[in-house]
Design an enzyme around this catalytic site. Structure first.
Site, short mmCIF file in Angstrom:
data_model
loop_
_atom_site.label_atom_id
_atom_site.label_comp_id
_atom_site.label_asym_id
_atom_site.label_seq_id
_atom_site.Cartn_x
_atom_site.Cartn_y
_atom_site.Cartn_z
N GLU A 175 11.43 -54.75 -69.69
CA GLU A 175 11.78 -53.44 -69.14
C GLU A 175 13.01 -53.47 -68.23
OE1 GLU A 175 8.13 -51.92 -67.40
OE2 GLU A 175 7.00 -52.39 -69.21
N ASN A 178 11.33 -57.42 -74.16
CA ASN A 178 10.21 -56.50 -74.37
C ASN A 178 10.45 -55.19 -73.63
OD1 ASN A 178 7.44 -56.13 -75.34
ND2 ASN A 178 6.79 -56.26 -73.20
N HIS A 233 3.54 -47.90 -76.27
CA HIS A 233 2.66 -47.05 -75.46
C HIS A 233 2.91 -45.60 -75.88
CE1 HIS A 233 1.21 -50.18 -72.82
NE2 HIS A 233 2.44 -50.59 -72.58
N GLU A 259 2.31 -53.96 -76.95
CA GLU A 259 1.39 -53.37 -75.97
C GLU A 259 0.85 -52.04 -76.49
OE1 GLU A 259 3.12 -53.10 -72.03
OE2 GLU A 259 4.16 -55.01 -72.23
N ASP A 292 -1.01 -48.84 -77.30
CA ASP A 292 -2.15 -47.98 -76.99
C ASP A 292 -1.69 -46.53 -77.12
OD1 ASP A 292 -0.80 -47.66 -74.55
OD2 ASP A 292 -2.36 -48.61 -73.34
O1 9MR Z 1 -1.92 -53.24 -67.69
C1 9MR Z 1 -1.26 -53.68 -66.54
C2 9MR Z 1 -1.95 -53.12 -65.31
O2 9MR Z 1 -3.25 -53.69 -65.17
C3 9MR Z 1 -1.12 -53.40 -64.08
O3 9MR Z 1 -1.71 -52.78 -62.94
C4 9MR Z 1 0.29 -52.88 -64.29
C5 9MR Z 1 1.17 -53.14 -63.09
O4 9MR Z 1 2.42 -52.58 -63.23
O5 9MR Z 1 0.86 -53.51 -65.43
C6 9MR Z 1 0.18 -53.19 -66.60
O6 9MR Z 1 0.81 -53.76 -67.74
C7 9MR Z 1 2.14 -53.33 -68.00
C8 9MR Z 1 2.85 -54.48 -68.68
O7 9MR Z 1 2.76 -55.65 -67.91
C9 9MR Z 1 4.30 -54.14 -68.99
N1 9MR Z 1 4.42 -52.92 -69.71
C10 9MR Z 1 3.68 -51.77 -69.19
C11 9MR Z 1 2.21 -52.16 -68.98
C12 9MR Z 1 1.41 -50.95 -68.52
O8 9MR Z 1 1.86 -50.51 -67.28
#
Ligand code: 9MR
Length: 397
Positions: A170, A216, A258, A289, A291
């Protein structure tokens, strides 16, 4: 020559796929794909089906179903949080490997591959690092050295045990950010400049010559206007092409996937076209990722089937679009969901106003949803001549 080689590859691929597709069926034991897991169905295509794993849920003795499904349904796993820098090095110089090790061990015991997530991201960076930078006690030179050391330490520890690493996550802004013209955003770009991206890939490669190294990001499922000033997919594509031209060892681009049922989203051909443009650069691709969240309206929360059914159907359609596109690109090596049950999903905790949820393949009681059946059917009904087994990708030197 090139055409002849391609024809030969295609012929072998078609023959292999034909064998794989008919192998399980015998007169006494008809092929029954409905009895197979997602992971097993993916194997027919050489495609890995993964999930992000919540390590607390995995360790919870009162939650055996979570462990059982994580082990049996998927052929790849990813740490939802425990390989992030703040989890690994909560205080400076003290790495805590327990949870990340536990995931890698779980994968080994269950014959699964591991997607490493994540080496460089602007979120979930330890407090000691951000505050050190903010108060000037960590200089720019030291910050770059800390990043090099972090990448080297983590990648070396799991050398040979991680299939794909999300090296940089990101890094690119969104059209709703300020300024709206797309740019490299966040902590690392701000403090080190965009050169940190190439550095990160080079450091990761030095520490593990065999892992596939990925960039990613989200909202890159399809191309838009084609103008890198406002088309994030184009921006990322241009970045990847530049990195390759500079000899940076980037092996793949991960599209997070997402999605939400309230958005227009994309059709299979748009998504396929995007994957194929990335893979035409010589890169692997992956959905990393996936969903598909939905608004939890008053009707949904009250159990009104007329509100729930269209959401379940739209979710199934979106999961399926990404699966079909992945199947259609031989270089799409894995399809990972960001959690597999609504019981453990980041969505409800993040999208509260208005509330959102219902984002995964299984409901809170671990009942598979229509989305689960649809992506299984995609895996069952796909095959040659259009869909060929996965291509081989070797780490770039
Ligand atoms: O699913 C993850 C969540 O439990 C955390 O609190 C969050 C913190 O920013 O990160 C989430 O995972 C992210 C991933 O690492 C990168 N892409 C977006 C995902 C969803 O926010």
């Amino acid at each position: 020559m090139k055409l002849r080689r391609w024809t030969a590859v295609a012929a072998v691929a078609v023959a292999t796929a034909a064998v794989l597709n008919t192998l399980p069926a015998t007169a006494s034991r008809p092929y029954d794909p409905t009895a197979q897991s997602l992971g097993a169905l993916g194997q027919r295509h050489g495609l890995y089906i993964g999930t992000a794993v919540d390590m607390d849920a995995l360790a919870d003795p009162n939650n055996p179903k979570y462990r059982q499904l994580a082990a049996s349904e998927f052929s790849s796993v990813t740490a939802e949080n425990v390989m992030k820098w703040e989890s690994l090095e909560p205080t400076r110089g003290n790495y805590n490997w327990a949870q990340a090790d536990a995931l890698v061990d779980f994968a080994r015991r269950n014959g699964q591959r591991v997607r490493g997530h994540v080496l460089v991201w602007h979120n979930q960076v330890p407090g000691w690092l951000t505050s050190g930078v903010a108060d000037g006690s960590i200089t720019r030179t030291e910050l770059r050295e800390l990043l090099r050391r972090h990448i080297t330490t983590v990648v070396s520890r799991y050398r040979g045990r991680i299939w794909q690493w999300d090296v940089v996550n990101e890094a690119v802004s969104d059209p709703w950010d300020t300024p709206p013209t797309l740019h490299y955003k966040g902590f690392w770009a701000q403090h080190l400049g965009p050169g940190y991206i190439a550095d990160a890939f080079r450091w990761a490669r030095a520490a593990d010559p065999k892992a596939l190294l990925f960039y990613n990001d989200y909202n890159i499922e399809a191309f838009g206007s084609g103008d890198p000033a406002n088309d994030k997919t184009q921006f990322v594509y241009d970045m990847a092409r530049r990195l390759l031209a500079e000899g940076v060892p980037i092996d793949g681009v991960g599209s997070q996937g997402h999605l939400g049922t309230q958005y227009p989203n994309y059709d299979t051909f748009q998504v396929t076209a995007a994957l194929k443009r990335f893979s035409a650069l010589g890169l692997a691709t992956a959905f990393t990722e996936v969903d598909v969240r939905s608004r939890l309206t008053d009707g949904v929360l009250a159990g009104d089937a007329e509100e729930i059914n269209p959401r379940l159907q739209a979710s199934a359609a979106n999961f399926s679009v990404l699966m079909k596109a992945c199947l259609a690109d031989r270089h799409c090596l894995s399809y990972t969901v960001w959690g597999f049950t609504d019981r453990h999903s980041w969505v409800p905790g993040t999208f509260k106003d208005p509330p959102q949820g219902m984002a995964t393949l299984y409901d809170e009681q671990y009942r598979p949803k229509r989305a689960y059946q649809e992506i299984r059917s995609d895996l069952v009904f796909a095959g040659p001549p259009y869909v060929l087994p996965r291509a081989t990708h070797r780490p770039r030197r």
